[in-house]
Design a protein around this motif. Structure first.
Motif, PDB file in Angstrom:
ATOM      1  N   GLN A  96     168.483  -5.392  50.256  1.00 33.41           N
ATOM      2  CA  GLN A  96     169.023  -4.060  50.015  1.00 33.41           C
ATOM      3  C   GLN A  96     168.828  -3.149  51.229  1.00 33.41           C
ATOM      4  O   GLN A  96     169.666  -2.299  51.508  1.00 33.41           O
ATOM      5  N   GLY A  97     167.700  -3.313  51.917  1.00 36.56           N
ATOM      6  CA  GLY A  97     167.449  -2.459  53.077  1.00 36.56           C
ATOM      7  C   GLY A  97     166.029  -2.627  53.582  1.00 36.56           C
ATOM      8  O   GLY A  97     165.257  -3.453  53.085  1.00 36.56           O
ATOM      9  N   SER A  98     165.688  -1.816  54.577  1.00 42.11           N
ATOM     10  CA  SER A  98     164.356  -1.813  55.169  1.00 42.11           C
ATOM     11  C   SER A  98     163.830  -0.389  55.167  1.00 42.11           C
ATOM     12  O   SER A  98     164.570   0.555  55.463  1.00 42.11           O
ATOM     13  N   ILE A  99     162.547  -0.233  54.841  1.00 44.59           N
ATOM     14  CA  ILE A  99     161.925   1.084  54.750  1.00 44.59           C
ATOM     15  C   ILE A  99     160.733   1.138  55.699  1.00 44.59           C
ATOM     16  O   ILE A  99     159.878   0.242  55.695  1.00 44.59           O
ATOM     17  N   PHE A 100     160.678   2.189  56.508  1.00 39.97           N
ATOM     18  CA  PHE A 100     159.604   2.385  57.475  1.00 39.97           C
ATOM     19  C   PHE A 100     158.803   3.619  57.046  1.00 39.97           C
ATOM     20  O   PHE A 100     159.347   4.717  56.965  1.00 39.97           O
ATOM     21  N   PHE A 101     157.517   3.423  56.795  1.00 37.99           N
ATOM     22  CA  PHE A 101     156.667   4.489  56.270  1.00 37.99           C
ATOM     23  C   PHE A 101     155.610   4.926  57.277  1.00 37.99           C
ATOM     24  O   PHE A 101     154.902   4.095  57.851  1.00 37.99           O
ATOM     25  N   TYR A 102     155.462   6.261  57.452  1.00 41.58           N
ATOM     26  CA  TYR A 102     154.342   6.860  58.178  1.00 41.58           C
ATOM     27  C   TYR A 102     153.316   7.350  57.153  1.00 41.58           C
ATOM     28  O   TYR A 102     153.675   8.010  56.182  1.00 41.58           O
ATOM     29  N   HIS A 103     152.040   7.078  57.391  1.00 40.52           N
ATOM     30  CA  HIS A 103     150.974   7.480  56.472  1.00 40.52           C
ATOM     31  C   HIS A 103     150.499   8.904  56.750  1.00 40.52           C
ATOM     32  O   HIS A 103     150.937   9.561  57.696  1.00 40.52           O
ATOM     33  N   GLY A 104     149.554   9.378  55.944  1.00 39.84           N
ATOM     34  CA  GLY A 104     149.047  10.740  56.058  1.00 39.84           C
ATOM     35  C   GLY A 104     147.905  10.885  57.053  1.00 39.84           C
ATOM     36  O   GLY A 104     147.399   9.907  57.619  1.00 39.84           O
ATOM     37  N   TYR A 105     147.486  12.120  57.243  1.00 37.29           N
ATOM     38  CA  TYR A 105     146.424  12.473  58.186  1.00 37.29           C
ATOM     39  C   TYR A 105     145.114  11.776  57.839  1.00 37.29           C
ATOM     40  O   TYR A 105     144.680  11.777  56.684  1.00 37.29           O
ATOM     41  N   SER A 106     144.487  11.193  58.831  1.00 34.64           N
ATOM     42  CA  SER A 106     143.200  10.487  58.751  1.00 34.64           C
ATOM     43  C   SER A 106     143.262   9.257  57.848  1.00 34.64           C
ATOM     44  O   SER A 106     142.234   8.657  57.550  1.00 34.64           O
ATOM     45  N   ALA A 107     144.465   8.877  57.416  1.00 35.57           N
ATOM     46  CA  ALA A 107     144.619   7.731  56.518  1.00 35.57           C
ATOM     47  C   ALA A 107     145.089   6.505  57.307  1.00 35.57           C
ATOM     48  O   ALA A 107     145.062   6.484  58.536  1.00 35.57           O
ATOM     49  N   CYS A 108     145.535   5.497  56.585  1.00 37.99           N
ATOM     50  CA  CYS A 108     145.978   4.242  57.182  1.00 37.99           C
ATOM     51  C   CYS A 108     147.187   3.708  56.415  1.00 37.99           C
ATOM     52  O   CYS A 108     147.511   4.211  55.335  1.00 37.99           O
ATOM     53  N   PRO A 109     147.852   2.677  56.930  1.00 36.84           N
ATOM     54  CA  PRO A 109     149.025   2.130  56.247  1.00 36.84           C
ATOM     55  C   PRO A 109     148.757   1.620  54.833  1.00 36.84           C
ATOM     56  O   PRO A 109     149.691   1.470  54.051  1.00 36.84           O
ATOM     57  N   ASP A 110     147.485   1.356  54.494  1.00 33.26           N
ATOM     58  CA  ASP A 110     147.194   0.847  53.161  1.00 33.26           C
ATOM     59  C   ASP A 110     147.530   1.849  52.058  1.00 33.26           C
ATOM     60  O   ASP A 110     147.528   1.496  50.875  1.00 33.26           O
ATOM     61  N   GLN A 111     147.855   3.096  52.426  1.00 34.85           N
ATOM     62  CA  GLN A 111     148.319   4.067  51.423  1.00 34.85           C
ATOM     63  C   GLN A 111     149.538   3.550  50.658  1.00 34.85           C
ATOM     64  O   GLN A 111     149.796   3.957  49.534  1.00 34.85           O
ATOM     65  N   TYR A 112     150.290   2.649  51.298  1.00 36.28           N
ATOM     66  CA  TYR A 112     151.550   2.193  50.721  1.00 36.28           C
ATOM     67  C   TYR A 112     151.478   0.773  50.151  1.00 36.28           C
ATOM     68  O   TYR A 112     152.514   0.222  49.762  1.00 36.28           O
ATOM     69  N   ASN A 113     150.308   0.172  50.083  1.00 35.58           N
ATOM     70  CA  ASN A 113     150.215  -1.231  49.671  1.00 35.58           C
ATOM     71  C   ASN A 113     150.836  -1.491  48.292  1.00 35.58           C
ATOM     72  O   ASN A 113     151.627  -2.419  48.124  1.00 35.58           O
ATOM     73  N   GLN A 114     150.476  -0.667  47.308  1.00 36.07           N
ATOM     74  CA  GLN A 114     150.996  -0.894  45.955  1.00 36.07           C
ATOM     75  C   GLN A 114     152.482  -0.575  45.870  1.00 36.07           C
ATOM     76  O   GLN A 114     153.246  -1.318  45.232  1.00 36.07           O
ATOM     77  N   LEU A 115     152.896   0.495  46.493  1.00 39.28           N
ATOM     78  CA  LEU A 115     154.314   0.851  46.506  1.00 39.28           C
ATOM     79  C   LEU A 115     155.130  -0.223  47.213  1.00 39.28           C
ATOM     80  O   LEU A 115     156.244  -0.563  46.781  1.00 39.28           O
ATOM     81  N   ALA A 116     154.586  -0.766  48.298  1.00 39.58           N
ATOM     82  CA  ALA A 116     155.294  -1.788  49.062  1.00 39.58           C
ATOM     83  C   ALA A 116     155.638  -2.992  48.192  1.00 39.58           C
ATOM     84  O   ALA A 116     156.753  -3.534  48.265  1.00 39.58           O
ATOM     85  N   GLU A 117     154.698  -3.419  47.353  1.00 36.47           N
ATOM     86  CA  GLU A 117     154.948  -4.573  46.494  1.00 36.47           C
ATOM     87  C   GLU A 117     156.108  -4.325  45.542  1.00 36.47           C
ATOM     88  O   GLU A 117     156.929  -5.219  45.297  1.00 36.47           O
ATOM     89  N   LYS A 118     156.193  -3.129  45.013  1.00 35.48           N
ATOM     90  CA  LYS A 118     157.286  -2.794  44.092  1.00 35.48           C
ATOM     91  C   LYS A 118     158.625  -2.767  44.835  1.00 35.48           C
ATOM     92  O   LYS A 118     159.645  -3.221  44.316  1.00 35.48           O
TER      93      LYS A 118
END
Length: 255
Positions: A96-118
């Protein structure tokens, strides 16, 4: 909990962000995301796959892979502060497509781990970007290092002016995203000759501190932007008393 927006409003919002931007054209690599037979995506997620990839000749890798290898150095571990590239759970040729995510301040890419799976289950590739200045090992003592906050967050490499972020987007992220999208499109056509690359969504999004980076990525990508949609989640726009920020400041003060 988030919504998709068209691109036009951001062009107005960020008119004063930059006057001119030069982009360097790069030739994309051949499809390298499919196993032999083009029916299964390669492993791009496991710690072993990433470390093996980065142990070889990095100059021979794609731009995203080069970025990924650079940004795992001295960063906290796998699936926390390492940049992630997650392939769709659907069969190649049905993306369907590709999504590129930037995380929040002082955080890391793992903010999106659960959302990424969905999103993977919905036939999207998900790219979790590690932002400049983030992801370093936590500080244990900030008595002699003012860049360590509450003896925890290591922000010593975090830029505190605008230009490094613009350079990071224009010189690192946009070329890597363009290159990666070209590769993805080539792979989908290799898996399905009827695949219409014009229908493939290319989405950029960000949470909080990552939202203005996502917005700037759209604006700085130019009038022929590769992005089809953007997602801004709880966006943080700093108050600077100038331009757009000044309007926000007055609004907050009910003036």
């Amino acid at each position: 909990f988030f919504s998709l927006f068209s691109l036009q409003p951001l062009t107005i919002m960020f008119t004063k962000l930059i006057i001119t931007t030069a982009f360097i054209a790069v030739a994309h690599s051949a499809c390298n995301l499919l196993e032999t037979g083009n029916t299964v995506y390669i492993d791009t997620e496991s710690q072993g796959a990433i470390t093996t990839m980065c142990a070889g000749d990095v100059s021979a890798l794609t731009l995203w892979e080069q970025y990924q290898c650079e940004y795992i150095q001295n960063r906290q571990g796998y699936q926390k502060c390492w940049p992630q590239r997650r392939m769709s759970s659907c069969a190649p040729g049905s993306l369907q497509g590709s999504i590129f995510f930037y995380h929040g301040y002082s955080a890391c890419p793992d903010q999106y781990n659960q959302l990424a799976e969905k999103l993977q289950d919905e036939c999207y590739h998900v790219y979790q970007i590690l932002t400049i200045g983030h992801g370093y090992e936590y500080c244990t003592d900030n008595s002699s290092d003012s860049g360590c906050t509450a003896a925890m967050y290591n922000l010593t490499a975090l830029p505190n002016t605008r230009q490094p972020y613009i350079d990071y987007i224009t010189e690192t992220m946009l070329p890597a995203i363009r290159d990666e999208v070209s590769i993805i499109q080539e792979c989908e056509v290799a898996a399905n000759s009827l695949y219409d690359t014009n229908e493939m969504e290319v989405v950029v999004g960000g949470l909080s501190f990552g939202a203005p980076l996502a917005a700037a990525s759209v604006v700085l990508s130019g009038s022929d932007s590769i992005f089809t949609k953007h997602i801004l989640m709880s966006p943080f726009f700093g108050i600077t008393y100038q331009g757009f920020d000044n309007l926000v400041y007055k609004c907050l003060l009910n003036r």
